[in-house]
Design a protein around this motif. Structure first.
Motif, mmCIF file in Angstrom:
data_model
loop_
_atom_site.group_PDB
_atom_site.id
_atom_site.type_symbol
_atom_site.label_atom_id
_atom_site.label_comp_id
_atom_site.label_asym_id
_atom_site.label_seq_id
_atom_site.Cartn_x
_atom_site.Cartn_y
_atom_site.Cartn_z
ATOM 1 N N GLN A 124 0.840 -1.202 0.000
ATOM 2 C CA GLN A 124 0.000 0.000 0.000
ATOM 3 C C GLN A 124 0.866 1.240 0.000
ATOM 4 O O GLN A 124 1.993 1.222 0.510
ATOM 5 N N ILE A 125 0.290 2.307 -0.544
ATOM 6 C CA ILE A 125 0.939 3.613 -0.482
ATOM 7 C C ILE A 125 -0.153 4.680 -0.524
ATOM 8 O O ILE A 125 -1.167 4.497 -1.202
ATOM 9 N N ASP A 126 0.035 5.751 0.218
ATOM 10 C CA ASP A 126 -0.886 6.885 0.159
ATOM 11 C C ASP A 126 -0.343 7.882 -0.852
ATOM 12 O O ASP A 126 0.860 8.179 -0.863
ATOM 13 N N ILE A 127 -1.231 8.376 -1.701
ATOM 14 C CA ILE A 127 -0.861 9.273 -2.791
ATOM 15 C C ILE A 127 -1.628 10.579 -2.637
ATOM 16 O O ILE A 127 -2.857 10.570 -2.511
ATOM 17 N N ALA A 128 -0.908 11.686 -2.676
ATOM 18 C CA ALA A 128 -1.523 13.015 -2.538
ATOM 19 C C ALA A 128 -2.104 13.448 -3.882
ATOM 20 O O ALA A 128 -1.649 14.402 -4.514
ATOM 21 N N ALA A 129 -3.101 12.706 -4.310
ATOM 22 C CA ALA A 129 -3.821 12.989 -5.562
ATOM 23 C C ALA A 129 -5.169 12.283 -5.468
ATOM 24 O O ALA A 129 -5.329 11.321 -4.711
ATOM 25 N N SER A 130 -6.125 12.760 -6.226
ATOM 26 C CA SER A 130 -7.473 12.193 -6.192
ATOM 27 C C SER A 130 -7.491 10.796 -6.821
ATOM 28 O O SER A 130 -6.648 10.474 -7.658
ATOM 29 N N PRO A 131 -8.470 9.974 -6.445
ATOM 30 C CA PRO A 131 -8.621 8.674 -7.100
ATOM 31 C C PRO A 131 -8.801 8.811 -8.616
ATOM 32 O O PRO A 131 -8.321 7.959 -9.376
ATOM 33 N N GLU A 132 -9.450 9.889 -9.058
ATOM 34 C CA GLU A 132 -9.639 10.096 -10.503
ATOM 35 C C GLU A 132 -8.295 10.231 -11.212
ATOM 36 O O GLU A 132 -8.093 9.662 -12.284
ATOM 37 N N ARG A 133 -7.394 10.985 -10.620
ATOM 38 C CA ARG A 133 -6.067 11.181 -11.222
ATOM 39 C C ARG A 133 -5.269 9.874 -11.218
ATOM 40 O O ARG A 133 -4.655 9.503 -12.209
ATOM 41 N N VAL A 134 -5.272 9.179 -10.089
ATOM 42 C CA VAL A 134 -4.535 7.921 -9.989
ATOM 43 C C VAL A 134 -5.100 6.907 -10.984
ATOM 44 O O VAL A 134 -4.347 6.232 -11.697
ATOM 45 N N TRP A 135 -6.420 6.823 -11.067
ATOM 46 C CA TRP A 135 -7.070 5.889 -11.996
ATOM 47 C C TRP A 135 -6.694 6.214 -13.444
ATOM 48 O O TRP A 135 -6.431 5.312 -14.231
ATOM 49 N N SER A 136 -6.669 7.491 -13.783
ATOM 50 C CA SER A 136 -6.347 7.868 -15.168
ATOM 51 C C SER A 136 -4.928 7.437 -15.531
ATOM 52 O O SER A 136 -4.669 7.029 -16.663
#
Length: 164
Positions: free
Chosen positions: A7-19
């Motif tokens: 796991q990792i936490d990402i300072a970006a929205s799920p929409e951005r990560v998904w794209s």
């Protein structure tokens, strides 16, 4: 059954990560573990995936998509030979955090009669590959639109320093 989960936490929205995850054609530019990915992320469809754990040879396989829920989960099942010989159910899961960030989980559930034979020789390299990809995804998602090519050597150094 055996499972590897990272796991990792990402300072970006799920929409951005998904794209970023769904832009398969860009994987060679940023992904140090899944070197190429092609196909349609739709349940029942087959993908073409080439992985290359660090200091290992590349391996290409054709898993079938099990789940593709936008901004939540992509899951596929790959097999070595016949069903239940050595199966790997790989998944990417995205969870929105209360601050708008994303918790990214990457894992794989291994099952089949040959898991006990192979898992000890591949577990460390596979987990390191997952972690390297997670960090590269985080770097790309947090780049604020600056999608420059990341030097994979820098990712390895960063990954090694976080493991100490």
């Amino acid at each position: 059954m055996h499972q590897i989960v990272t796991q990792i936490d990402i300072a970006a929205s799920p929409e951005r990560v998904w794209s970023i995850l769904m832009d398969f054609s860009a994987y060679p530019q940023w992904n140090p573990f899944i070197r190429s990915l092609s196909g349609v992320a739709k349940p029942g469809e087959k993908l073409r995936v080439t992985i290359q754990p660090e200091e290992r040879r590349a391996m290409t396989f054709r898993p079938r998509v099990l789940t593709a829920i936008a901004q939540q989960e992509l899951r596929w099942l790959g097999r070595l030979g016949f069903p239940r010989l050595f199966d790997g159910e790989h998944y990417f899961q995205l969870a929105a955090l209360s601050n708008g960030d994303t918790r990214f989980t990457q894992g794989e559930q291994f099952s089949g009669i040959l898991v006990g034979v192979f898992i000890s020789s591949m577990e460390a390299a596979t987990k390191a590959g997952f972690n390297a990809m997670n960090q590269a995804l985080k770097n790309r998602a947090e780049a604020n639109g600056e999608w420059n090519l990341v030097d994979m050597a820098d990712i390895r150094v960063l990954h090694e320093s976080t493991q100490k």
